[in-house]
Design a protein around this motif. Structure first.
Motif, mmCIF file in Angstrom:
data_model
loop_
_atom_site.group_PDB
_atom_site.id
_atom_site.type_symbol
_atom_site.label_atom_id
_atom_site.label_comp_id
_atom_site.label_asym_id
_atom_site.label_seq_id
_atom_site.Cartn_x
_atom_site.Cartn_y
_atom_site.Cartn_z
ATOM 1 N N SER A 99 -62.334 -39.658 -8.072
ATOM 2 C CA SER A 99 -61.736 -40.976 -7.818
ATOM 3 C C SER A 99 -60.634 -41.298 -8.822
ATOM 4 C CB SER A 99 -62.815 -42.057 -7.828
ATOM 5 O OG SER A 99 -63.515 -42.035 -9.046
ATOM 6 N N LEU A 110 -56.319 -51.358 -3.046
ATOM 7 C CA LEU A 110 -57.770 -51.536 -2.869
ATOM 8 C C LEU A 110 -58.180 -52.952 -3.275
ATOM 9 C CD1 LEU A 110 -59.412 -48.253 -4.248
ATOM 10 C CD2 LEU A 110 -59.593 -49.126 -1.921
ATOM 11 N N ILE A 115 -61.625 -54.576 -2.190
ATOM 12 C CA ILE A 115 -62.513 -53.514 -2.679
ATOM 13 C C ILE A 115 -62.214 -53.297 -4.166
ATOM 14 C CG2 ILE A 115 -63.125 -51.066 -2.491
ATOM 15 C CD1 ILE A 115 -62.195 -51.179 0.438
ATOM 16 N N CYS A 152 -68.112 -43.496 -0.008
ATOM 17 C CA CYS A 152 -67.430 -43.686 -1.292
ATOM 18 C C CYS A 152 -67.651 -45.064 -1.899
ATOM 19 C CB CYS A 152 -65.939 -43.393 -1.134
ATOM 20 S SG CYS A 152 -65.162 -44.362 0.159
ATOM 21 N N LYS A 153 -68.422 -45.923 -1.229
ATOM 22 C CA LYS A 153 -68.550 -47.288 -1.732
ATOM 23 C C LYS A 153 -69.992 -47.709 -2.009
ATOM 24 C CE LYS A 153 -65.922 -48.624 1.673
ATOM 25 N NZ LYS A 153 -65.299 -49.457 2.684
ATOM 26 N N ASP A 166 -67.286 -54.783 -1.902
ATOM 27 C CA ASP A 166 -67.421 -53.325 -1.953
ATOM 28 C C ASP A 166 -66.854 -52.810 -3.268
ATOM 29 O OD1 ASP A 166 -68.692 -52.357 0.338
ATOM 30 O OD2 ASP A 166 -66.879 -52.563 1.554
ATOM 31 N N TYR A 167 -67.472 -51.797 -3.782
ATOM 32 C CA TYR A 167 -66.986 -51.144 -5.004
ATOM 33 C C TYR A 167 -66.742 -49.678 -4.693
ATOM 34 C CZ TYR A 167 -67.179 -49.283 -9.810
ATOM 35 O OH TYR A 167 -66.914 -48.637 -10.987
ATOM 36 N N PHE A 168 -65.518 -49.231 -4.927
ATOM 37 C CA PHE A 168 -65.185 -47.819 -4.743
ATOM 38 C C PHE A 168 -65.784 -47.073 -5.934
ATOM 39 C CE2 PHE A 168 -62.195 -45.198 -2.162
ATOM 40 C CZ PHE A 168 -62.490 -43.993 -2.751
ATOM 41 N N LYS A 169 -66.831 -46.262 -5.681
ATOM 42 C CA LYS A 169 -67.578 -45.661 -6.785
ATOM 43 C C LYS A 169 -66.741 -44.674 -7.608
ATOM 44 C CE LYS A 169 -70.749 -44.137 -3.851
ATOM 45 N NZ LYS A 169 -71.978 -43.741 -3.129
#
Lengths: 171, 263
Positions: A99, A110, A115, A152-153, A166-169
């Motif tokens: 990422s 994002l 996000i 991915c979240k 949402d969190y983009f990991k």
């Protein structure tokens, strides 16, 4: 010695590379449509094969991401529509996607989309900042679910504005 | 302990041994992914539905990469789909642990912790494997597996150190499933040849680091590690419990009934 013919060739190569990248920049990620696949960092290379075929190297984000096949189709379609029906797509596994490869522009997109971009400082400090009210300190969010709507979240809640997000990991 | 394998005994880690070794890894991921998929729409909460479905997706993604690689090694024209959908039960070589039924959510979590910790140790080791393709697949999968273990161990601690009811149930599942973990660390000829070729780790050493990790989680979850059982299941050699056939009948139904059908 660089001859005039070479100069023209070099110039020519540069522009055809740029052209391919420009086409790829317009291919959206099917699950996060504000991001292009270039923003996401999954286009690994653009090369030219002997018969002037472009070769595009793509890497999957997660091993089982269902978007991978859709992305391949979108890339093929976009290149075909722009005069490269013979484009060759290859899967690049190594090095594995991270990422941290998401561009600065991608991270800003994002956040704008709601996000939280991945916290890339360290793998351990992976608490997001709320994309809605931004000002919230790291401690003021709580995990709702380690897995979200896409591989991915993850799902978090802001304890200041109380909105889920949402969190983009980091990956 | 060693065991007669379904492939002819060989002294070299050749093409057929490499195929077999990769196929074991692939089948283990595939069958576990299929098992977890059974939770979709049935998990106790929406978040857990998403959780198990996402882990299932990662595992099936890993299985696809491994099956494709196995197909290339075999060089008999079988691709990932043919290997997944057109082999019979005895040709599957997944670990017996992953074909065990889901049981209640706690039971699924116990099985997941045991296998996630094993996968994490194994995939981390593959970074030093002499097999380049395996190294590449593992480098990707190990990041996913670390996250899987974070999820599964988090749940095991909550359930083990939760109510009397949840503690009793996960301890019972652990007691029931523990006997299948011996297989993970009991090498047969293929494992030994793979180790000698620098492709795979020494399973005894792997067991040490796995146990260390498992003991830490069980300790936090206030659970007791069961005693080892002398009998070893050899799912990796094609000897399965009664449950695999039922999974395959579900998973393979469409391709068996309508050969070559596509969406």
């Amino acid at each position: 010695m660089v001859t005039m013919v070479d100069r023209v060739r070099l110039l020519d190569e540069e522009t055809r590379d740029q052209r391919i990248w420009r086409i790829l920049c317009a291919v959206a990620d099917p699950e996060i449509p504000v991001l292009s696949i270039v923003d996401l960092g999954i286009v690994r290379h653009v090369r030219w094969l002997a018969d002037d075929k472009p070769e595009i190297g793509l890497t999957p984000t997660y091993s089982g991401c269902p978007a991978t096949d859709v992305i391949r189709d979108s890339v093929r379609h976009a290149l075909s529509a722009s005069g490269y029906p013979q484009a060759h797509l290859v899967e690049v596994l190594s090095p594995p996607w991270s990422s941290t490869w998401i561009s600065e522009a991608g991270r800003a997109k994002l956040k704008e989309y709601g996000i939280a971009p991945p916290n890339c400082a360290t793998e351990a400090a992976d608490k997001p900042v709320c994309p809605h009210c931004e000002g919230s300190a790291n401690e003021a969010v709580e995990l709702i679910s380690e897995f979200g709507s896409t591989p991915c979240k993850a799902l978090y809640r802001c304890l200041v504005c109380l909105e889920p997000f949402d969190y983009f990991k980091p990956f | 302990m060693s065991r007669a394998s379904v492939v002819p005994v060989s002294v070299e880690f050749g093409q057929s041994e490499r195929f077999r070794y990769i196929l074991r890894l692939a089948d283990t991921s595939l069958i576990l992914g299929q098992r977890l998929g059974e939770w979709v729409g049935h998990a106790p909460a929406l978040e857990e539905d998403l959780g198990v479905a996402n882990i299932s997706l990662d595992l099936i993604g890993q299985a696809r990469m491994l099956l494709s690689y196995a197909g290339e090694i075999e060089a008999a024209g079988r691709d990932e789909d043919q290997l997944a959908y057109l082999r019979d039960q005895n040709d599957f070589c997944n670990l017996a642990l992953v074909e065990q039924p889901n049981g209640d959510f706690g039971c699924t979590i116990v099985r997941q912790v045991l296998i996630d910790a094993w996968q994490l140790e194994l995939l981390s080791w593959f970074d030093a494997s002499t097999d380049r393709r395996l190294r590449e697949i593992a480098a990707k999968a190990v990041k996913e597996t670390r996250y899987h273990l974070r999820y599964s161990s988090g749940w095991l601690v909550r359930l083990g150190d939760g109510t009397e009811e949840s503690h009793t149930r996960v301890q019972a599942s652990l007691n029931d499933l523990w006997k299948f973990t011996t297989e993970l660390f009991t090498p047969d000829e293929i494992d030994t040849l793979a180790e000698n070729a620098g492709v795979a780790p020494n399973l005894n050493e792997l067991r040490g680091s796995w146990l260390h990790r498992i003991d830490e989680i069980l300790n936090e979850a206030t659970l007791t590690r069961p005693d080892d059982v002398p009998y070893v299941w050899f799912g990796k050699c094609g000897e399965h419990t009664e449950h695999l056939g039922h999974i395959l009948s579900d998973m393979q139904y469409l391709q068996r009934t309508y050969p070559g059908v596509t969406w």
